[in-house]
Design a protein around this motif. Sequence first.
Motif, PDB file in Angstrom:
ATOM      1  N   MET A   1       0.811  -1.271  -0.169  1.00  0.00           N
ATOM      2  CA  MET A   1      -0.198  -0.190   0.089  1.00  0.00           C
ATOM      3  C   MET A   1       0.893   1.144   0.079  1.00  0.00           C
ATOM      4  N   LYS A   2       0.322   2.352  -0.707  1.00  0.00           N
ATOM      5  CA  LYS A   2       1.188   3.342  -0.720  1.00  0.00           C
ATOM      6  C   LYS A   2       0.412   4.641  -0.247  1.00  0.00           C
ATOM      7  N   GLU A   3       1.038   5.628   0.195  1.00  0.00           N
ATOM      8  CA  GLU A   3       0.145   6.924   0.378  1.00  0.00           C
ATOM      9  C   GLU A   3       1.023   8.114   0.330  1.00  0.00           C
ATOM     10  N   SER A   4       0.305   9.069  -0.283  1.00  0.00           N
ATOM     11  CA  SER A   4       1.059  10.584  -0.767  1.00  0.00           C
ATOM     12  C   SER A   4       1.363  11.119   0.915  1.00  0.00           C
ATOM     13  N   VAL A   5       2.615  11.842   0.643  1.00  0.00           N
ATOM     14  CA  VAL A   5       3.272  12.655   1.570  1.00  0.00           C
ATOM     15  C   VAL A   5       3.007  13.946   1.114  1.00  0.00           C
ATOM     16  N   HIS A   6       2.574  14.991   2.002  1.00  0.00           N
ATOM     17  CA  HIS A   6       2.510  16.469   1.728  1.00  0.00           C
ATOM     18  C   HIS A   6       2.969  17.237   2.836  1.00  0.00           C
ATOM     19  N   THR A   7       3.629  18.375   2.558  1.00  0.00           N
ATOM     20  CA  THR A   7       3.625  19.319   3.815  1.00  0.00           C
ATOM     21  C   THR A   7       3.822  20.717   3.111  1.00  0.00           C
ATOM     22  N   GLU A   8       3.251  21.605   3.891  1.00  0.00           N
ATOM     23  CA  GLU A   8       3.306  22.998   3.268  1.00  0.00           C
ATOM     24  C   GLU A   8       4.681  23.820   3.342  1.00  0.00           C
ATOM     25  N   LYS A   9       5.521  22.894   4.018  1.00  0.00           N
ATOM     26  CA  LYS A   9       7.037  23.418   4.248  1.00  0.00           C
ATOM     27  C   LYS A   9       7.685  23.363   3.147  1.00  0.00           C
ATOM     28  N   ALA A  10       7.013  22.770   1.931  1.00  0.00           N
ATOM     29  CA  ALA A  10       8.060  22.447   0.787  1.00  0.00           C
ATOM     30  C   ALA A  10       7.114  22.929  -0.378  1.00  0.00           C
ATOM     31  N   PRO A  11       7.742  23.296  -1.543  1.00  0.00           N
ATOM     32  CA  PRO A  11       6.810  23.543  -2.622  1.00  0.00           C
ATOM     33  C   PRO A  11       5.740  22.440  -3.011  1.00  0.00           C
ATOM     34  N   ALA A  12       4.587  23.044  -3.589  1.00  0.00           N
ATOM     35  CA  ALA A  12       3.553  22.173  -3.869  1.00  0.00           C
ATOM     36  C   ALA A  12       4.012  21.392  -5.262  1.00  0.00           C
ATOM     37  N   ALA A  13       3.500  20.368  -5.286  1.00  0.00           N
ATOM     38  CA  ALA A  13       3.793  19.788  -6.724  1.00  0.00           C
ATOM     39  C   ALA A  13       3.282  20.555  -7.808  1.00  0.00           C
ATOM     40  N   ILE A  14       3.980  20.453  -8.807  1.00  0.00           N
ATOM     41  CA  ILE A  14       3.681  21.321 -10.005  1.00  0.00           C
ATOM     42  C   ILE A  14       2.907  20.631 -11.272  1.00  0.00           C
ATOM     43  N   GLY A  15       2.503  19.740 -10.859  1.00  0.00           N
ATOM     44  CA  GLY A  15       1.995  18.300 -11.743  1.00  0.00           C
ATOM     45  C   GLY A  15       1.081  17.564 -11.296  1.00  0.00           C
ATOM     46  N   PRO A  16       0.884  16.384 -11.935  1.00  0.00           N
ATOM     47  CA  PRO A  16       0.333  15.226 -11.438  1.00  0.00           C
ATOM     48  C   PRO A  16       1.098  14.280 -10.905  1.00  0.00           C
ATOM     49  N   TYR A  17       1.654  14.713  -9.718  1.00  0.00           N
ATOM     50  CA  TYR A  17       2.607  13.879  -8.876  1.00  0.00           C
ATOM     51  C   TYR A  17       2.587  14.258  -7.394  1.00  0.00           C
ATOM     52  N   SER A  18       2.998  13.393  -6.425  1.00  0.00           N
ATOM     53  CA  SER A  18       3.042  13.688  -4.950  1.00  0.00           C
ATOM     54  C   SER A  18       4.427  14.321  -4.672  1.00  0.00           C
ATOM     55  N   GLN A  19       4.646  15.187  -3.601  1.00  0.00           N
ATOM     56  CA  GLN A  19       5.847  15.643  -3.122  1.00  0.00           C
ATOM     57  C   GLN A  19       6.783  14.240  -2.713  1.00  0.00           C
ATOM     58  N   ALA A  20       6.162  13.424  -2.087  1.00  0.00           N
ATOM     59  CA  ALA A  20       6.598  11.954  -1.802  1.00  0.00           C
ATOM     60  C   ALA A  20       5.657  11.024  -1.771  1.00  0.00           C
ATOM     61  N   VAL A  21       5.833   9.721  -1.736  1.00  0.00           N
ATOM     62  CA  VAL A  21       5.102   8.652  -1.602  1.00  0.00           C
ATOM     63  C   VAL A  21       5.780   7.791  -0.568  1.00  0.00           C
ATOM     64  N   LYS A  22       4.924   7.448   0.443  1.00  0.00           N
ATOM     65  CA  LYS A  22       5.504   6.399   1.519  1.00  0.00           C
ATOM     66  C   LYS A  22       4.930   4.943   1.002  1.00  0.00           C
ATOM     67  N   ALA A  23       5.769   3.936   0.853  1.00  0.00           N
ATOM     68  CA  ALA A  23       5.223   2.639   0.455  1.00  0.00           C
ATOM     69  C   ALA A  23       6.081   1.782   1.493  1.00  0.00           C
ATOM     70  N   GLY A  24       5.421   0.915   2.403  1.00  0.00           N
ATOM     71  CA  GLY A  24       6.086   0.276   3.684  1.00  0.00           C
ATOM     72  C   GLY A  24       6.936   1.097   4.326  1.00  0.00           C
ATOM     73  N   ASN A  25       8.242   0.741   4.445  1.00  0.00           N
ATOM     74  CA  ASN A  25       9.280   1.445   4.970  1.00  0.00           C
ATOM     75  C   ASN A  25      10.089   2.244   4.310  1.00  0.00           C
ATOM     76  N   LEU A  26       9.578   2.663   3.006  1.00  0.00           N
ATOM     77  CA  LEU A  26      10.356   3.328   2.069  1.00  0.00           C
ATOM     78  C   LEU A  26       9.698   4.715   1.758  1.00  0.00           C
ATOM     79  N   ILE A  27      10.389   5.909   1.621  1.00  0.00           N
ATOM     80  CA  ILE A  27       9.746   7.307   1.157  1.00  0.00           C
ATOM     81  C   ILE A  27      10.594   7.535   0.024  1.00  0.00           C
TER      82      ILE A  27
END
Length: 124
Positions: A1-27
């Motif tokens: 399972m994967k989840e999107s990671v987002h914070t206002e402390k970094a620039p928002a994605a400027i396209g159809p992608y996530s700032q980061a994705v967490k999958a298991g123990n990987l980011i």
Amino acid sequence: MKESVHTEKAPAAIGPYSQAVKAGNLIFVSGQLPINAATGAMPEDIKAQTDQSIENIKAILEAVGASLENVVKTTVFLADMSLFGEMNEVYASHFNSPYPARAAFAVKELPKKALVEIEVIASI
């Protein structure tokens, strides 16, 4: 399972992608341009741009309780390989041994005419 990671402390994605994705123990942190999230400004020189890109990465990692210490792999994209030495100087000030694995190469052009973009993979 994967989840999107987002914070206002970094620039928002400027396209159809996530700032980061967490999958298991990987980011998987998407490539970070050197944009200041608060101002939208981008520094002009490679040292300041490298520092800002890494600060954005730190903010995203902190959003999931991680830090640069958790980074296992980085990829650095440069507008020109002549910038490598100055980028590497700043990069080295942010990471400790054992250093992450890394690839660094020049690309034809980066979004918004940036000089550097950095992506990372971290393990928590």
